[in-house]
Design an enzyme around this catalytic site. Structure first.
Site, short mmCIF file in Angstrom:
data_model
loop_
_atom_site.label_atom_id
_atom_site.label_comp_id
_atom_site.label_asym_id
_atom_site.label_seq_id
_atom_site.Cartn_x
_atom_site.Cartn_y
_atom_site.Cartn_z
N ASN A 9 5.20 13.52 0.07
CA ASN A 9 5.34 13.08 1.60
C ASN A 9 6.96 12.35 1.79
OD1 ASN A 9 5.25 11.61 3.96
ND2 ASN A 9 3.67 10.05 3.32
N LYS A 11 8.19 11.32 4.43
CA LYS A 11 7.87 10.13 5.38
C LYS A 11 9.27 10.41 6.36
CE LYS A 11 5.93 7.27 2.27
NZ LYS A 11 5.42 5.83 1.77
N HIS A 94 -2.76 8.16 6.44
CA HIS A 94 -2.03 7.44 5.48
C HIS A 94 -1.85 6.03 5.86
CE1 HIS A 94 1.56 6.21 3.53
NE2 HIS A 94 1.46 7.31 2.92
N GLU A 96 0.21 4.09 6.17
CA GLU A 96 1.24 3.45 7.19
C GLU A 96 0.84 3.78 8.65
OE1 GLU A 96 4.51 5.29 5.50
OE2 GLU A 96 4.35 4.13 3.76
N GLU A 166 -4.86 5.90 -2.29
CA GLU A 166 -3.43 5.33 -2.32
C GLU A 166 -3.88 4.01 -2.07
OE1 GLU A 166 -0.33 8.63 -1.37
OE2 GLU A 166 -0.98 7.38 0.35
N GLY A 172 5.18 2.33 -2.60
CA GLY A 172 6.49 2.09 -2.13
C GLY A 172 6.93 0.96 -2.89
N SER A 212 3.54 4.89 -6.01
CA SER A 212 4.60 4.77 -6.99
C SER A 212 4.38 5.69 -8.39
CB SER A 212 4.72 3.16 -7.60
OG SER A 212 4.90 2.53 -6.27
C1 PEP Z 1 2.94 7.59 -0.13
O1 PEP Z 1 3.61 7.36 0.74
O2 PEP Z 1 1.96 8.51 0.21
C2 PEP Z 1 3.20 6.95 -1.38
C3 PEP Z 1 2.33 6.99 -2.36
O3 PEP Z 1 4.39 6.57 -1.57
P1 PEP Z 1 5.12 6.03 -2.90
O4 PEP Z 1 5.15 7.13 -3.97
O5 PEP Z 1 6.59 5.81 -2.63
O6 PEP Z 1 4.62 4.77 -3.36
#
Ligand code: PEP
Length: 250
Positions: A9, A11, A94, A96, A166, A172, A212
């Site tokens: 992703n 973003k 997601h 966000e 997630e 992040g 992460s």
């Molecule tokens: C994501 O945005 O779906 C995500 C898992 O981000 P990150 O890997 O940066 O934690």
């Protein structure tokens, strides 16, 4: 045996030219990859990336879409527009979108059904906040988001759905759920699918972990019984990080 599915992703990063360059590196580096693969660039880069990944083993995904097919929805992007430029899948719900842009389970469910109606694959994201985890509610939150996101989705349509667990506190932040903690949530999510659909559907559904994921923790996470791949944010923006994740070996 479920085939592992690794998705990136991107973003709100990268211009069309930068996205095209990254996609070209991935196509080259992953031509022999054993896992299922997807990249999700920003809307403005989708067409550029489509021209690079078309006919390869990398699927093209969008990061969101509107809950309506068309109409007076300033700033939104329709499933029809995505399909017309070669998008094959869409990430929905997601964290966000849920926590920064206020998307509700109902809205997400509407989008899930619309995407499936038009033949797009869906990656449905679910996950608890830190407060919810500390209150002991992680499993309940994830089960509820899964049920609400899939309301009205048939077992046949479920074949086109991937769930991405997630934990919001791990996205992040550099914090990763332990493989055991993540696997436990994946296990209860699979059990939820079994009760909503069937044991066969639960056995088949792909449940990715996201939060992460890095080259040095990928194999350990994906080595867990119920973790079938990863949704990768930050580490998907650089080929030298995404390639070893995508090619992890259990
Ligand atoms: C994501 O945005 O779906 C995500 C898992 O981000 P990150 O890997 O940066 O934690």
């Amino acid at each position: 045996m479920r085939n592992s599915f690794i998705a990136g992703n991107w973003k709100m990063h990268k211009t069309p030219a930068e996205s095209k360059a990254l996609a070209a590196e991935l196509v080259k580096g992953l031509s022999g990859c054993r896992h299922r693969l997807l990249v999700a660039p920003s809307f403005t880069a989708l067409e550029a990336v489509a021209s690079v990944v078309k006919g390869t083993n990398i699927l093209l995904g969008a990061q969101n879409m509107a809950a309506e097919e068309e109409g007076a929805h300033t700033g939104e992007t329709s499933v029809l527009m995505l399909k017309a430029i070669g998008v094959e899948a869409v990430i929905l719900g997601h964290s966000e979108r849920r926590h920064v842009y206020g998307e509700t389970d109902d809205m997400i469910n509407k989008k899930v059904k619309l995407a499936l109606k038009h033949g797009l694959e869906v990656i449905l994201c679910v996950g608890e906040t830190l407060d919810e985890r500390e209150a002991g509610n992680a499993e309940t939150v994830v089960k509820n988001q899964t049920e609400a996101g899939l309301a009205g989705v048939s077992e046949a349509e479920l074949a086109k759905v991937t769930i991405a667990y997630e934990p919001v506190w791990a996205i992040g932040t550099g914090k990763t759920a332990t493989p055991e903690d993540a696997d436990q949530i994946h296990k209860v999510t699979r059990a939820k699918i079994s009760s909503l659909y069937s044991p066969a559907a639960a056995e088949k559904i792909i449940i990715q972990y996201g939060g992460s994921v890095k080259p040095d923790n990928a194999a350990q996470l994906m080595g867990m019984e119920n973790i079938d791949g990863a949704l990768v944010g930050g580490a998907s923006l650089k080929a030298e990080l995404f390639l070893p994740i995508a090619e992890y070996d259990k």
